[in-house]
Design a protein around this motif. Structure first.
Motif, PDB file in Angstrom:
ATOM      1  N   ILE A  72     -81.275  85.802 -41.925  1.00  0.00           N
ATOM      2  CA  ILE A  72     -80.225  85.832 -40.764  1.00  0.00           C
ATOM      3  C   ILE A  72     -80.834  85.059 -39.913  1.00  0.00           C
ATOM      4  O   ILE A  72     -79.984  84.370 -39.111  1.00  0.00           O
ATOM      5  CB  ILE A  72     -79.641  87.176 -40.550  1.00  0.00           C
ATOM      6  CG1 ILE A  72     -78.880  87.743 -41.719  1.00  0.00           C
ATOM      7  CG2 ILE A  72     -78.882  87.077 -39.249  1.00  0.00           C
ATOM      8  CD1 ILE A  72     -78.542  89.018 -41.520  1.00  0.00           C
ATOM      9  N   GLY A  73     -82.054  85.382 -39.302  1.00  0.00           N
ATOM     10  CA  GLY A  73     -82.766  84.939 -37.969  1.00  0.00           C
ATOM     11  C   GLY A  73     -82.832  82.970 -38.770  1.00  0.00           C
ATOM     12  O   GLY A  73     -82.896  82.343 -37.683  1.00  0.00           O
ATOM     13  N   GLU A  74     -83.148  83.052 -39.837  1.00  0.00           N
ATOM     14  CA  GLU A  74     -83.224  81.401 -40.127  1.00  0.00           C
ATOM     15  C   GLU A  74     -82.022  80.740 -40.348  1.00  0.00           C
ATOM     16  O   GLU A  74     -82.053  79.744 -40.643  1.00  0.00           O
ATOM     17  CB  GLU A  74     -84.210  81.490 -41.284  1.00  0.00           C
ATOM     18  CG  GLU A  74     -85.646  81.775 -40.998  1.00  0.00           C
ATOM     19  CD  GLU A  74     -86.374  80.737 -40.092  1.00  0.00           C
ATOM     20  OE1 GLU A  74     -86.022  79.857 -40.097  1.00  0.00           O
ATOM     21  OE2 GLU A  74     -87.159  81.521 -39.354  1.00  0.00           O
ATOM     22  N   ARG A  75     -80.850  81.527 -40.393  1.00  0.00           N
ATOM     23  CA  ARG A  75     -79.423  81.039 -40.561  1.00  0.00           C
ATOM     24  C   ARG A  75     -79.528  80.478 -42.123  1.00  0.00           C
ATOM     25  O   ARG A  75     -78.910  79.141 -42.375  1.00  0.00           O
ATOM     26  CB  ARG A  75     -78.962  79.999 -39.794  1.00  0.00           C
ATOM     27  CG  ARG A  75     -78.815  80.336 -38.413  1.00  0.00           C
ATOM     28  CD  ARG A  75     -78.486  79.562 -37.409  1.00  0.00           C
ATOM     29  NE  ARG A  75     -78.529  80.096 -35.706  1.00  0.00           N
ATOM     30  CZ  ARG A  75     -77.412  80.149 -35.271  1.00  0.00           C
ATOM     31  NH1 ARG A  75     -76.534  79.355 -35.605  1.00  0.00           N
ATOM     32  NH2 ARG A  75     -77.816  80.489 -33.915  1.00  0.00           N
ATOM     33  N   MET A  89     -85.877  93.335 -45.283  1.00  0.00           N
ATOM     34  CA  MET A  89     -86.587  92.597 -44.273  1.00  0.00           C
ATOM     35  C   MET A  89     -86.381  91.039 -44.541  1.00  0.00           C
ATOM     36  O   MET A  89     -86.149  90.323 -43.297  1.00  0.00           O
ATOM     37  CB  MET A  89     -88.023  92.778 -44.333  1.00  0.00           C
ATOM     38  CG  MET A  89     -88.481  94.128 -43.621  1.00  0.00           C
ATOM     39  SD  MET A  89     -90.242  94.238 -43.417  1.00  0.00           S
ATOM     40  CE  MET A  89     -90.832  94.540 -44.844  1.00  0.00           C
ATOM     41  N   GLY A  90     -86.307  90.831 -45.900  1.00  0.00           N
ATOM     42  CA  GLY A  90     -85.886  89.370 -46.168  1.00  0.00           C
ATOM     43  C   GLY A  90     -84.599  89.027 -45.645  1.00  0.00           C
ATOM     44  O   GLY A  90     -84.306  87.801 -45.437  1.00  0.00           O
ATOM     45  N   ILE A  91     -83.582  89.955 -45.691  1.00  0.00           N
ATOM     46  CA  ILE A  91     -82.053  89.735 -45.279  1.00  0.00           C
ATOM     47  C   ILE A  91     -82.299  89.520 -43.620  1.00  0.00           C
ATOM     48  O   ILE A  91     -81.603  88.470 -43.263  1.00  0.00           O
ATOM     49  CB  ILE A  91     -81.333  90.925 -45.806  1.00  0.00           C
ATOM     50  CG1 ILE A  91     -81.152  91.103 -47.230  1.00  0.00           C
ATOM     51  CG2 ILE A  91     -79.926  90.698 -45.185  1.00  0.00           C
ATOM     52  CD1 ILE A  91     -80.571  92.515 -47.524  1.00  0.00           C
ATOM     53  N   GLY A  92     -83.030  90.177 -43.284  1.00  0.00           N
ATOM     54  CA  GLY A  92     -83.191  89.990 -41.620  1.00  0.00           C
ATOM     55  C   GLY A  92     -83.598  88.760 -41.264  1.00  0.00           C
ATOM     56  O   GLY A  92     -83.221  87.909 -40.353  1.00  0.00           O
TER      57      GLY A  92
END
Length: 61
Positions: A26-29, A20-23
């Motif tokens: 990615i969302g936060e760039r 989930m942290g990876i997602g």
């Protein structure tokens, strides 16, 4: 009835949080956040597989 292996459950939950942290990264760039979550995921899953192997060798699984 099978017993719950709490240690393996903790490793699985930590792995899910890393995914989930990876997602989120990615969302936060955030490149640093993404790389750190990937490294943590590899470490946590590695320790989980290592623990499972030891438990299997000791006849606990």
């Amino acid at each position: 009835m099978k017993q719950i292996k709490w240690v393996l459950l903790v490793y699985a939950i930590l792995s899910a949080f890393c995914m989930m942290g990876i997602g989120v990264a990615i969302g936060e760039r955030s490149i640093i956040g993404g790389i750190s979550c990937i490294v943590l995921l590899v470490l946590v899953m590695g320790f989980g597989f290592k623990t499972k192997k030891k438990m299997r060798e000791n006849g606990q699984l």
